[in-house]
Design an enzyme around this catalytic site. Structure first.
Site, PDB file in Angstrom:
ATOM      1  N   CYS A  73       0.840  -1.188   0.000  1.00  0.00           N
ATOM      2  CA  CYS A  73       0.000   0.000   0.000  1.00  0.00           C
ATOM      3  C   CYS A  73       0.880   1.243   0.000  1.00  0.00           C
ATOM      4  CB  CYS A  73      -0.892   0.000   1.239  1.00  0.00           C
ATOM      5  SG  CYS A  73      -1.856   1.493   1.390  1.00  0.00           S
ATOM      6  N   CYS A  79      -0.962   5.957   6.986  1.00  0.00           N
ATOM      7  CA  CYS A  79      -2.292   5.572   7.445  1.00  0.00           C
ATOM      8  C   CYS A  79      -2.272   5.007   8.858  1.00  0.00           C
ATOM      9  CB  CYS A  79      -2.892   4.583   6.443  1.00  0.00           C
ATOM     10  SG  CYS A  79      -4.107   3.462   7.094  1.00  0.00           S
ATOM     11  N   CYS A  82      -2.103  -0.558   9.237  1.00  0.00           N
ATOM     12  CA  CYS A  82      -1.270  -1.770   9.164  1.00  0.00           C
ATOM     13  C   CYS A  82       0.130  -1.397   9.647  1.00  0.00           C
ATOM     14  CB  CYS A  82      -1.120  -2.247   7.729  1.00  0.00           C
ATOM     15  SG  CYS A  82      -2.639  -2.683   6.906  1.00  0.00           S
ATOM     16  N   CYS A 163      -8.588   0.333   0.648  1.00  0.00           N
ATOM     17  CA  CYS A 163      -7.712  -0.290   1.632  1.00  0.00           C
ATOM     18  C   CYS A 163      -7.462  -1.740   1.210  1.00  0.00           C
ATOM     19  CB  CYS A 163      -8.410  -0.234   2.985  1.00  0.00           C
ATOM     20  SG  CYS A 163      -7.602  -1.207   4.224  1.00  0.00           S
ATOM     21  N   GLN A 298     -16.564 -11.171  14.036  1.00  0.00           N
ATOM     22  CA  GLN A 298     -15.135 -11.332  13.734  1.00  0.00           C
ATOM     23  C   GLN A 298     -14.839 -10.769  12.349  1.00  0.00           C
ATOM     24  OE1 GLN A 298     -12.988 -12.409  15.897  1.00  0.00           O
ATOM     25  NE2 GLN A 298     -14.246 -13.430  17.429  1.00  0.00           N
ATOM     26  N   TYR A 327     -19.196 -12.837  26.819  1.00  0.00           N
ATOM     27  CA  TYR A 327     -18.831 -11.899  25.751  1.00  0.00           C
ATOM     28  C   TYR A 327     -19.191 -12.537  24.411  1.00  0.00           C
ATOM     29  CZ  TYR A 327     -15.960 -10.393  29.696  1.00  0.00           C
ATOM     30  OH  TYR A 327     -15.520 -10.020  30.929  1.00  0.00           O
ATOM     31  N   GLU A 348     -23.845 -10.902  26.800  1.00  0.00           N
ATOM     32  CA  GLU A 348     -23.345  -9.860  25.897  1.00  0.00           C
ATOM     33  C   GLU A 348     -23.902  -8.508  26.318  1.00  0.00           C
ATOM     34  OE1 GLU A 348     -21.307  -9.334  23.185  1.00  0.00           O
ATOM     35  OE2 GLU A 348     -22.146  -7.315  23.160  1.00  0.00           O
ATOM     36  N   ASP A 397     -14.519 -14.596  25.597  1.00  0.00           N
ATOM     37  CA  ASP A 397     -13.996 -13.919  24.402  1.00  0.00           C
ATOM     38  C   ASP A 397     -14.132 -12.413  24.588  1.00  0.00           C
ATOM     39  OD1 ASP A 397     -13.185 -13.152  21.908  1.00  0.00           O
ATOM     40  OD2 ASP A 397     -14.760 -14.202  20.803  1.00  0.00           O
ATOM     41  N   CYS A 424      -7.935 -11.220  21.800  1.00  0.00           N
ATOM     42  CA  CYS A 424      -7.249 -10.488  20.731  1.00  0.00           C
ATOM     43  C   CYS A 424      -6.163  -9.589  21.314  1.00  0.00           C
ATOM     44  CB  CYS A 424      -8.253  -9.682  19.918  1.00  0.00           C
ATOM     45  SG  CYS A 424      -9.226  -8.567  20.924  1.00  0.00           S
TER      46      CYS A 424
HETATM   47  N1  SAH Z   1     -17.593 -14.268  20.845  1.00  0.00           N
HETATM   48  C1  SAH Z   1     -18.130 -13.319  19.917  1.00  0.00           C
HETATM   49  C2  SAH Z   1     -17.813 -11.858  20.242  1.00  0.00           C
HETATM   50  C3  SAH Z   1     -16.462 -11.508  20.787  1.00  0.00           C
HETATM   51  S1  SAH Z   1     -16.046  -9.781  20.811  1.00  0.00           S
HETATM   52  C4  SAH Z   1     -17.695 -13.657  18.510  1.00  0.00           C
HETATM   53  O1  SAH Z   1     -16.807 -14.474  18.283  1.00  0.00           O
HETATM   54  O2  SAH Z   1     -18.279 -13.111  17.568  1.00  0.00           O
HETATM   55  C5  SAH Z   1     -16.343  -9.300  22.426  1.00  0.00           C
HETATM   56  C6  SAH Z   1     -17.793  -9.002  22.727  1.00  0.00           C
HETATM   57  O3  SAH Z   1     -17.873  -8.629  24.109  1.00  0.00           O
HETATM   58  C7  SAH Z   1     -18.394  -7.831  21.947  1.00  0.00           C
HETATM   59  O4  SAH Z   1     -19.587  -8.256  21.342  1.00  0.00           O
HETATM   60  C8  SAH Z   1     -18.673  -6.759  23.029  1.00  0.00           C
HETATM   61  O5  SAH Z   1     -19.836  -6.009  22.757  1.00  0.00           O
HETATM   62  C9  SAH Z   1     -18.855  -7.600  24.261  1.00  0.00           C
HETATM   63  N2  SAH Z   1     -18.587  -6.972  25.571  1.00  0.00           N
HETATM   64  C10 SAH Z   1     -17.741  -5.975  25.861  1.00  0.00           C
HETATM   65  N3  SAH Z   1     -17.691  -5.744  27.183  1.00  0.00           N
HETATM   66  C11 SAH Z   1     -18.551  -6.627  27.770  1.00  0.00           C
HETATM   67  C12 SAH Z   1     -18.929  -6.898  29.113  1.00  0.00           C
HETATM   68  N4  SAH Z   1     -18.434  -6.211  30.133  1.00  0.00           N
HETATM   69  N5  SAH Z   1     -19.815  -7.897  29.337  1.00  0.00           N
HETATM   70  C13 SAH Z   1     -20.330  -8.614  28.303  1.00  0.00           C
HETATM   71  N6  SAH Z   1     -20.011  -8.396  27.017  1.00  0.00           N
HETATM   72  C14 SAH Z   1     -19.118  -7.416  26.739  1.00  0.00           C
END
Ligand code: SAH
Length: 477
Positions: A73, A79, A82, A163, A298, A327, A348, A397, A424
């Site tokens: 790029c 930017c 990346c 991008c 994702q 999450y 969530e 997650d 992540c």
């Molecule tokens: N497991 C899912 C999402 C993971 S991303 C997947 O693979 O698609 C993390 C998620 O946590 C997001 O959707 C975000 O909105 C949520 N989140 C953030 N803080 C939180 C909290 N304190 N309690 C519950 N969920 C939360």
């Protein structure tokens, strides 16, 4: 050390920061050097000095790293999206492997990280992988709106709407929006004087379905978007084959156009639907998902399949388990796990995502899941203390900041036999792994997956077992 601004010195770059600067060490003092990569040896000029570290720029290269490649790029160094484009892909993976192991050892006190961390799962083609991006408009020197970014320390907008880690359709879509803004004198938002309307544009694509959602995030009122039907007509006209039904159903096409109102602080408010159902549909494995603009999904669909397969195999369900998926977003992992569990509970925080999750369960005919809207660190303790809902397996997650302490404490009390932690951010993951190990869990496996090629970020899936528990399941990916 005593170096001052503008002093020049020679340094070897050995590491990389999460902002993409090269890192070198000099008598225990750490230097962040812009535009360098590990393996470079440079003459650097000091730009800032703090107590234990300093910032510098490379003014002359004595040795170029053997891992260097020409960035694809042309705007790579401006930017900032990346950080690793100047390094060849295999070296990117090696760097991420080292990063994960180092964080686990340093922050997580995982002495045997070298044995536990499996080779990073990379991509065959590490470009054009993102299904969701945001683009910011500004004014070019001639006063016309364009999407791109401002050249450093100037008010000169550099047009860049293609991008290379994003979908090919983004650029023609942005050109239509730009022309519409120009024709109807709809100005880009300017945070300096809070004038103008369009703050940014989100484009989301379902790679398996071809569905595209365009969401204009604006300040002001929906009526500031003049003649929205013109915009819709122009956007939908971009993909004429799909409109005429002359092509496969997964051909790219505009499925939804919407607008989200932001407040003066930038917080996202109500979504107003302008065209289509207001969401896109996507498929991962055998599950179909509906995704609203505010819901997390994702960003890298092909790597997501591998991520979810890894989660599924680490969860090692036999059909009789109760699972908490904390999450859970739109319930992606919950629904995958439900087929091999007795009951899955998802938690969530984003209400629209919970609506999507419930709708997704219905869409796929899955009945043994229920979703809670709220904070994991509040819902889990409450459900455990009051309603005695236990878990055999817990999936976590969280976003980059990691798990809430109350959430980890409850898990430790609840004593699930397995924890699958998807992360992540290797630093907060390591911090949480340490808390869980002190609470009686042992880290057994770490599978890094490169969800974000060309960037410094790396996803990890970890298996933790309650100490004394045997891992008799082979994990396959
Ligand atoms: N497991 C899912 C999402 C993971 S991303 C997947 O693979 O698609 C993390 C998620 O946590 C997001 O959707 C975000 O909105 C949520 N989140 C953030 N803080 C939180 C909290 N304190 N309690 C519950 N969920 C939360």
């Amino acid at each position: 050390m005593g170096r001052k601004i503008d002093d020049h010195f020679i340094i070897k770059i050995e590491d990389m920061s999460d902002r993409g600067e090269g890192i070198g060490r000099d008598n225990g003092f750490i230097w962040f050097v812009r535009d360098t990569v590990p393996g470079d040896v440079v003459e650097a000029a000091v730009t800032g000095v703090k107590k234990t570290y300093g910032h510098a720029v490379a003014v002359h290269f004595l040795l170029h790293s053997p891992d260097r490649v020409e960035p694809f790029c042309p705007y790579f160094s401006h930017c900032g999206g990346c950080q690793l484009q100047a390094i060849d892909y295999l070296s990117q993976l090696r760097l991420k492997d080292e990063m994960v192991k180092n964080q686990l050892k340093r922050i997580g006190a995982v002495a045997n990280a070298d044995e536990l961390v499996r080779p990073v799962l990379g991509m065959d083609n590490p470009w054009r992988y993102r299904n969701n991006e945001q683009f910011f408009p500004g004014l070019e020197e001639n006063g016309r709106p364009a999407f791109g970014f401002y050249a450093e320390r100037t008010h000169r907008m550099i047009r860049q709407d293609d991008c290379l880690v994003g979908a090919q359709e983004n650029s023609p879509i942005l050109r239509v929006i730009q022309k519409y803004m120009e024709d109807y004198n709809i100005r880009p938002y300017d945070e300096n004087d809070q004038s103008g309307t369009v703050n940014r544009v989100q484009i989301r694509k379902g790679f398996a379905t071809g569905d595209i959602l365009v969401c204009l995030k604006i300040h002001g009122h929906i009526s500031d978007l003049k003649e929205p039907q013109v915009l819709i007509d122009r956007l939908t006209a971009l993909f004429p084959d799909y409109q005429s039904g002359m092509c496969a159903p997964d051909e790219p096409h505009i499925e939804s156009v919407c607008c989200q109102i932001l407040d003066t602080k930038g917080a996202e408010g109500a979504v107003v639907n302008l065209y289509g159902p207001g969401f896109i549909t996507e498929k991962t494995g055998h599950i179909t998902y509906r995704i609203s603009p505010a819901s997390f999904f994702q960003v890298n669909p092909s790597q997501t399949e591998r991520l979810y397969k890894t989660v599924l195999s680490m969860a090692a369900l036999g059909g009789s388990e109760t699972v908490w998926d904390l999450y859970c977003g739109i319930g992606t992992i919950s629904l995958l796990l439900a087929k091999s569990a007795k009951q899955v509970y998802g938690v969530e925080i984003v209400p629209q995502a919970v609506n999507d999750a419930r709708e997704n369960a219905r869409l796929n005919g899955i009945e043994n899941v229920s979703f809670f809207a709220g904070k994991a660190e509040q819902i889990l303790p409450r459900q455990y203390e009051k309603n005695r809902i236990f878990a055999d397996v817990t999936v976590l997650d969280p976003p980059r900041k990691g798990c809430g302490k109350a959430c980890l404490d409850t898990i430790i009390k609840m004593r699930p036999s397995r924890i699958v932690y998807v992360s992540c951010d290797a630093a907060t993951l390591s911090r949480d792994v340490k808390i869980l190990s002190e609470g009686g869990y042992e880290l057994k496996q770490v599978q890094p997956i490169d969800m974000f090629p060309q960037t410094i970020h790396i996803e990890n899936v970890c298996l933790l077992l309650r100490s004394g528990e045997k891992d008799d399941h082979d994990t396959v990916t």
